[in-house]
Design a protein around this motif. Sequence first.
Motif, PDB file in Angstrom:
ATOM      1  N   GLY A  10     -67.090  20.570   0.909  1.00 48.22           N
ATOM      2  CA  GLY A  10     -66.463  19.352   2.174  1.00 48.22           C
ATOM      3  C   GLY A  10     -66.152  20.319   3.718  1.00 48.22           C
ATOM      4  O   GLY A  10     -66.636  20.875   3.882  1.00 48.22           O
ATOM      5  N   THR A  11     -65.486  19.732   4.394  1.00 51.68           N
ATOM      6  CA  THR A  11     -64.986  20.366   6.077  1.00 51.68           C
ATOM      7  C   THR A  11     -63.205  20.181   6.139  1.00 51.68           C
ATOM      8  O   THR A  11     -62.536  19.749   5.276  1.00 51.68           O
ATOM      9  N   VAL A  12     -62.882  21.731   6.563  1.00 50.79           N
ATOM     10  CA  VAL A  12     -61.804  20.990   6.709  1.00 50.79           C
ATOM     11  C   VAL A  12     -61.848  21.131   8.418  1.00 50.79           C
ATOM     12  O   VAL A  12     -62.575  21.434   9.418  1.00 50.79           O
ATOM     13  N   PRO A  13     -60.192  20.311   9.053  1.00 51.65           N
ATOM     14  CA  PRO A  13     -60.840  20.821  10.387  1.00 51.65           C
ATOM     15  C   PRO A  13     -59.954  21.715  10.916  1.00 51.65           C
ATOM     16  O   PRO A  13     -59.537  22.595  10.726  1.00 51.65           O
ATOM     17  N   PHE A  14     -60.805  22.144  12.082  1.00 49.56           N
ATOM     18  CA  PHE A  14     -60.368  23.041  13.108  1.00 49.56           C
ATOM     19  C   PHE A  14     -60.495  22.609  14.181  1.00 49.56           C
ATOM     20  O   PHE A  14     -61.621  22.528  15.340  1.00 49.56           O
ATOM     21  N   ARG A  15     -59.269  22.724  15.404  1.00 46.82           N
ATOM     22  CA  ARG A  15     -58.647  22.052  16.523  1.00 46.82           C
ATOM     23  C   ARG A  15     -59.541  20.834  16.552  1.00 46.82           C
ATOM     24  O   ARG A  15     -58.693  20.313  15.788  1.00 46.82           O
ATOM     25  N   GLU A  16     -60.196  19.870  16.750  1.00 41.77           N
ATOM     26  CA  GLU A  16     -60.783  18.762  17.150  1.00 41.77           C
ATOM     27  C   GLU A  16     -62.281  18.968  17.073  1.00 41.77           C
ATOM     28  O   GLU A  16     -62.725  17.959  16.732  1.00 41.77           O
TER      29      GLU A  16
END
Length: 312
Positions: A10-16
Amino acid sequence: MSPTTPTVKGTVPFREYKTWFRVTGRPDEGRPALVVVHGGPGSTHDYLAGLSVYAEHGWNVVHYDQLGNGGSTHLPDADPAFWTPQLFADELDNLLRTLDIADDYVLFGQSWGGLLCALHASARPAGLRGLVIANSPASYPLWLSEMDVLRAQLPPGVDDTLRRHEAAGTTDSDEYLQAMNVFYARHVCRVDPYPSELMASYIETFNDPTVYRAMNGPNEFHVIGTLKDWGVIDELPSIDVPTLIISGRHDEATPVTVQPYKDLIPDSHWEILEESSHAPHLEEPERFYQVLGAYLDKVGANGAPTTTVNGG
């Protein structure tokens, strides 16, 4: 990898932006997470995918692609000044928190990833149980001085060709690339042809060289990017976890560039793999996994299954 070994991607949010990750293994086996931090900067996790074998020995193995390449957000138009070691340190911190493993983990950093992990470890995070620094120079000024040593040992005429094109700014020419490959075959990976997982990362970097060129330069030995004056030597005495250092006898990360880790990290052990250069996990997999497995057994949870494996 066993077909029954669970894998979450998956992906995780990092900043924008977004950071791509993959977790292999089960969360209830009693060991810390093993977080794999790739090199480059601007490469991908692919060439280190073999470390997921430790998921069969009780470890949750976390791979991720650093911002700017692979499955993470690409930013081809970013100002070169955007790409800093602190950016990637913040991304790693964010990943650990978001995946809820910041209270119990071991870091494995290869090449540039080793410097990044050393920087992280120097802050003495409470959840860090151990640190592996593989094929990493302690500073880029040391790296550059040793590149001159290695280049002088290339076959006659090769370094002259390299320097002529570097002076002219023609490092994309076929002649330069052919000469560059002479160095790579000696000091980056001595397996011919290159393993498919290494080629996968190279292709990703070739398709989007934004980060690599901004921070490093056109190749491994001509560092003209923002990292050329950076290192972690001053931070090393603050590292307070058991640290395994790995390098290859023919490594572009020569003993001179690695020595500060051994000298300055209080609890450290250094293994040099005699038949390897910069990718011992691919060049000498049986020995590599023996060394790494023995270390992981020491820092893993008591009573958990052995992690020593043969090959990748």
